[in-house]
Design an enzyme around this catalytic site. Structure first.
Site, PDB file in Angstrom:
ATOM      1  NE  ARG A 193      -2.667  -2.679   0.796  1.00  0.00           N
ATOM      2  CZ  ARG A 193      -3.803  -3.691   1.725  1.00  0.00           C
ATOM      3  NH1 ARG A 193      -3.520  -3.440   3.085  1.00  0.00           N
ATOM      4  NH2 ARG A 193      -4.926  -4.158   1.544  1.00  0.00           N
ATOM      5  CG  ASP A 234      -2.675  -6.413  -0.700  1.00  0.00           C
ATOM      6  OD1 ASP A 234      -3.388  -6.315  -1.704  1.00  0.00           O
ATOM      7  OD2 ASP A 234      -2.784  -6.784   0.184  1.00  0.00           O
ATOM      8  CG  HIS A 261      -5.713  -8.525  -0.774  1.00  0.00           C
ATOM      9  ND1 HIS A 261      -6.181  -7.702  -0.805  1.00  0.00           N
ATOM     10  CD2 HIS A 261      -6.217  -9.242   0.491  1.00  0.00           C
ATOM     11  CE1 HIS A 261      -6.887  -7.099   0.022  1.00  0.00           C
ATOM     12  NE2 HIS A 261      -6.813  -8.573   0.871  1.00  0.00           N
ATOM     13  CG  ASP A 321      -6.399 -12.222   3.239  1.00  0.00           C
ATOM     14  OD1 ASP A 321      -5.040 -11.701   2.349  1.00  0.00           O
ATOM     15  OD2 ASP A 321      -5.869 -10.087   3.051  1.00  0.00           O
ATOM     16  CD  GLU A 322      -9.488  -8.382   3.870  1.00  0.00           C
ATOM     17  OE1 GLU A 322     -10.421  -8.104   4.790  1.00  0.00           O
ATOM     18  OE2 GLU A 322      -8.457  -7.959   2.975  1.00  0.00           O
ATOM     19  CD1 TRP A 364      -7.485 -12.776   9.154  1.00  0.00           C
ATOM     20  CD2 TRP A 364      -7.457 -10.810   9.064  1.00  0.00           C
ATOM     21  NE1 TRP A 364      -7.773 -12.754   7.967  1.00  0.00           N
ATOM     22  CE2 TRP A 364      -7.718 -11.310   7.970  1.00  0.00           C
ATOM     23  CE3 TRP A 364      -8.022  -9.827   9.934  1.00  0.00           C
ATOM     24  CZ2 TRP A 364      -9.149 -10.523   7.334  1.00  0.00           C
ATOM     25  CZ3 TRP A 364      -8.760  -8.841   9.032  1.00  0.00           C
ATOM     26  CH2 TRP A 364      -9.489  -9.223   8.186  1.00  0.00           C
ATOM     27  CE1 TYR A 404      -4.389  -7.612  12.505  1.00  0.00           C
ATOM     28  CE2 TYR A 404      -5.303  -6.535  10.626  1.00  0.00           C
ATOM     29  CZ  TYR A 404      -4.929  -7.790  11.478  1.00  0.00           C
ATOM     30  OH  TYR A 404      -5.532  -8.250  10.376  1.00  0.00           O
ATOM     31  CG  PHE A 405       0.805  -1.761  16.234  1.00  0.00           C
ATOM     32  CD1 PHE A 405      -0.135  -2.962  17.307  1.00  0.00           C
ATOM     33  CD2 PHE A 405       2.385  -2.695  16.456  1.00  0.00           C
ATOM     34  CE1 PHE A 405       0.581  -3.394  18.053  1.00  0.00           C
ATOM     35  CE2 PHE A 405       2.305  -3.469  17.327  1.00  0.00           C
ATOM     36  CZ  PHE A 405       1.506  -4.052  17.946  1.00  0.00           C
ATOM     37  CD1 TRP A 447      -2.813  -4.769   8.968  1.00  0.00           C
ATOM     38  CD2 TRP A 447      -2.630  -5.032   6.910  1.00  0.00           C
ATOM     39  NE1 TRP A 447      -3.071  -5.704   8.459  1.00  0.00           N
ATOM     40  CE2 TRP A 447      -2.509  -6.399   7.306  1.00  0.00           C
ATOM     41  CE3 TRP A 447      -1.841  -5.456   4.961  1.00  0.00           C
ATOM     42  CZ2 TRP A 447      -2.391  -7.659   6.649  1.00  0.00           C
ATOM     43  CZ3 TRP A 447      -1.504  -6.417   4.931  1.00  0.00           C
ATOM     44  CH2 TRP A 447      -1.677  -7.930   5.584  1.00  0.00           C
ATOM     45  CB  THR A 448       1.373   0.979   5.216  1.00  0.00           C
ATOM     46  OG1 THR A 448       1.388  -0.340   4.020  1.00  0.00           O
ATOM     47  CG2 THR A 448       2.277  -0.477   6.068  1.00  0.00           C
ATOM     48  CD  GLU A 449      -5.151  -0.694   4.297  1.00  0.00           C
ATOM     49  OE1 GLU A 449      -4.295  -0.649   5.299  1.00  0.00           O
ATOM     50  OE2 GLU A 449      -5.514  -2.010   4.064  1.00  0.00           O
TER      51      GLU A 449
HETATM   52  C1  TNX Z   1      -7.316  -6.494   6.277  1.00  0.00           C
HETATM   53  S1  TNX Z   1      -5.598  -8.659   7.820  1.00  0.00           S
HETATM   54  C2  TNX Z   1      -7.131  -6.894   5.415  1.00  0.00           C
HETATM   55  C3  TNX Z   1      -5.817  -6.123   5.092  1.00  0.00           C
HETATM   56  C4  TNX Z   1      -5.890  -4.610   5.330  1.00  0.00           C
HETATM   57  C5  TNX Z   1      -6.126  -4.198   6.393  1.00  0.00           C
HETATM   58  C6  TNX Z   1      -6.704  -3.480   7.334  1.00  0.00           C
HETATM   59  C7  TNX Z   1      -5.782  -9.211   6.286  1.00  0.00           C
HETATM   60  C8  TNX Z   1      -5.733 -10.745   6.089  1.00  0.00           C
HETATM   61  N1  TNX Z   1      -6.604  -8.313   5.241  1.00  0.00           N
HETATM   62  O1  TNX Z   1      -5.910  -6.213   3.894  1.00  0.00           O
HETATM   63  O2  TNX Z   1      -4.948  -3.802   4.482  1.00  0.00           O
HETATM   64  O3  TNX Z   1      -7.806  -5.151   7.222  1.00  0.00           O
HETATM   65  O4  TNX Z   1      -6.526  -3.431   9.001  1.00  0.00           O
END
Ligand code: TNX
Length: 545
Positions: free
Chosen positions: A162, A191, A262, A340-341, A407, A432-433, A481-483
């Site tokens: 990100r 990503d 991703h 993930d996701e 997570w 989650y920092f 995570w660095t959004e």
């Molecule tokens: C979820 S944690 C994500 C990341 C995002 C993050 C933001 C995870 C496995 N996936 O893609 O950056 O939340 O907190």
């Protein structure tokens, strides 16, 4: 006059020696203070015969040079004023390779590690006894420490997709991890918003995949798009340099190559990786896009995207080729494959995927995700490596040897341990920092509220687990995570002091943990941050609720 409380007397006694109150973080298993002190000065010698400790001797000298302006000579014999490092299984504190014993007396400092790893951690504890101001004579109280970690896996993740972070910052990051006895750096290299690792066989991954044409401004969905090209990646030489730099600090680097979701950046480089190569990339909802929008592109906003890897033979041979190069670069036992996701929309409307589901008797698209991950696991296992995946890899059936990173809270970890799988706890509820650490955060953050005390209160072993399942919890990790973290000052601000709490969560035995005791030691740790040149959030008093 009322008698001074004992604690004040101790403080003055130590101060009269020019020392601060010792405050070791993470708290060791056993600490005994003794009378007297030792001074490290330019005449102090280092005694070390073990080749495995050479990097540690150099590390100590680099540290002394950087923060105090002098180095020590090494020798094979000395009777007084020396620091002796020994390593090896004999005389073990406990049967733990990372364990060590540190004894400071008037004449010498002796550090014995159960292995060179342990010796390195003994040095880390010694550094915590040094004064926080620059001086050429470093007074240290006589002390005896016996210590070893609670968990074998102690990690921190950095997302460089990100936002990209340069080599100097990655090295500083590793330095700071080592100072906290963290032994794993999880490097999130790919990503939707950028592919950051050079792969020789697929040059477009970095030519096209490492750049986006713009980035949304502010918090999602943003107030427009900055329209600036944003690029960055690490060459294979740079990756090797980082792996080596980490190894000399006893840190393992685990690369993450995200699949099957991703994956927009890879698809932008090689559209055939998508089930719909001719469809243009769809921007995130309600966000502003910059530049051409007629074909595949790297994403410019944050979120979860529907265009994911197609489970085709083209994709599998691409991923195997990529992983072949990744394996060459990273000697770690584990390769993180994401997982993930991954939205299932594309697979639902692809006749190729629907046929594949039938052909392999899979239940549905979740079954297809499981098939995808299991194929990759099989390939990596055949190369002698093991996979880690985010907890979504539980859906549709876990790959047989996978380690799960929990997570979305702790439930994925509990379920995986129940299924007799290893687990690394990284719950967003505690570590989650990228979440705010103060109520009135004045910079843009992703959301959430995760004050220091909450991090400190984390116990990686969920209470729901039976005691015979505890050993499945390998340890814990914090994720950055660095959004909304576009520069190193902000990255440090989000990490510190929460990473210091994490170090105690991962290392210290429960009976040595105390929030009040931690807060006292943290005051000295803040002075160390100043010495190290680290940006941090200085509050000690942010309430838990
Ligand atoms: C979820 S944690 C994500 C990341 C995002 C993050 C933001 C995870 C496995 N996936 O893609 O950056 O939340 O907190």
């Amino acid at each position: 006059m009322r008698p001074l409380p004992f604690i004040f007397l101790c403080f003055f006694a130590l101060n009269s020696l020019g020392q601060q109150t010792p405050s070791i973080i993470p708290a060791p298993v056993k600490t005994e203070f003794q009378s007297g002190s030792f001074s490290i000065n330019k005449q102090t010698a280092i005694l070390s015969d073990n080749a495995g400790d050479t990097a540690t001797v150099n590390y100590l000298n680099d540290y002394l040079k950087k923060y105090y302006g002098f180095t020590l000579r090494t020798t094979h014999k000395a009777t007084t004023n020396f620091i002796q490092l020994t390593s090896g299984a004999s005389g073990q504190v406990v049967a733990q390779a990372e364990g060590y014993r540190l004894s400071v007396s008037r004449k010498s400092i002796q550090i014995h590690g159960n292995s060179s790893r342990g010796t390195f951690y003994g040095i880390q504890t010694l550094l915590q006894l040094l004064p926080v101001q620059k001086s050429t004579s470093l007074k240290i109280p006589a002390i005896h420490v016996e210590d070893y970690p609670r968990f074998a896996y102690r990690g921190v993740m950095l997302d460089v997709s990100r936002h990209f972070f340069d080599m100097d910052f990655i090295k500083k990051y590793l330095d700071l991890l080592a100072l906290h006895k963290i032994n794993t750096f999880h490097w999130h290299l790919t990503d939707d918003q950028g592919w950051r690792i050079e792969i020789k066989k697929y040059p477009r991954l970095t030519e096209a995949g490492s750049c986006r044409n713009g980035t949304i401004i502010g918090r999602y969905p943003g107030k427009g798009n900055d329209g600036k090209k944003y690029c960055g990646y690490y060459t294979q030489d740079q990756i090797r340099e980082i792996v080596q730099y980490a190894a000399s600090r006893f840190i393992t680097v685990i690369p993450e190559i995200e699949l099957p979701g991703h994956s927009s950046a890879a698809i932008a480089a090689y559209p055939q990786l998508s089930c719909f190569p001719d469809e243009p990339t769809r921007p995130a909802k309600n966000t502003a896009w910059h530049g051409d929008s007629t074909r595949k592109h790297v994403q410019q906003a944050w979120g979860v995207f529907e265009d994911v890897y197609c489970p085709s033979e083209y994709t599998f041979s691409f991923l195997q080729d990529v992983l072949d190069e990744v394996i060459q670069l990273f000697p770690s036992k584990y390769i993180h494959i994401g997982g993930d996701e991954c939205p299932k929309e594309a697979w639902k409307r692809s006749s190729f995927c629907q046929n594949l589901i039938k052909e392999h008797n899979l239940k549905d698209e979740h079954g297809l995700q499981s098939y995808f991950v299991q194929r990759i696991e099989k390939y990596l296992n055949s190369k002698g490596r093991a996979i880690i995946g985010w907890d979504e890899i539980l859906e549709g059936g876990l790959a047989p040897n996978a380690t799960v990173m929990s997570w979305r809270g702790e439930k994925g970890g509990i379920e995986a341990a129940n299924q007799k799988h290893d687990v690394i706890m990284t719950p967003n509820t505690y570590v989650y920092f990228d979440y705010a650490q103060r109520k009135n955060e004045d910079s843009v953050v992703i959301g959430g509220y995760l004050p220091l005390q909450k991090v400190y209160s984390f116990n990686p072993v969920p209470k729901e687990l039976e005691s015979n399942e505890h050993h499945y919890i390998l340890g814990a990790q914090a994720n950055l995570w660095t959004e909304y973290i576009s520069n190193s000052a902000k990255a440090e601000y989000m990490l510190f002091p929460r990473i210091t709490a994490l170090s105690e969560v991962c290392w210290s035995p429960l009976e040595q943990k105390s929030w009040d005791g931690f807060k006292k030691r943290l005051a000295t740790q803040f002075r160390r941050y100043d010495l190290w040149g680290v940006n941090y959030y200085p509050s000690l008093e942010e309430p838990l609720k």
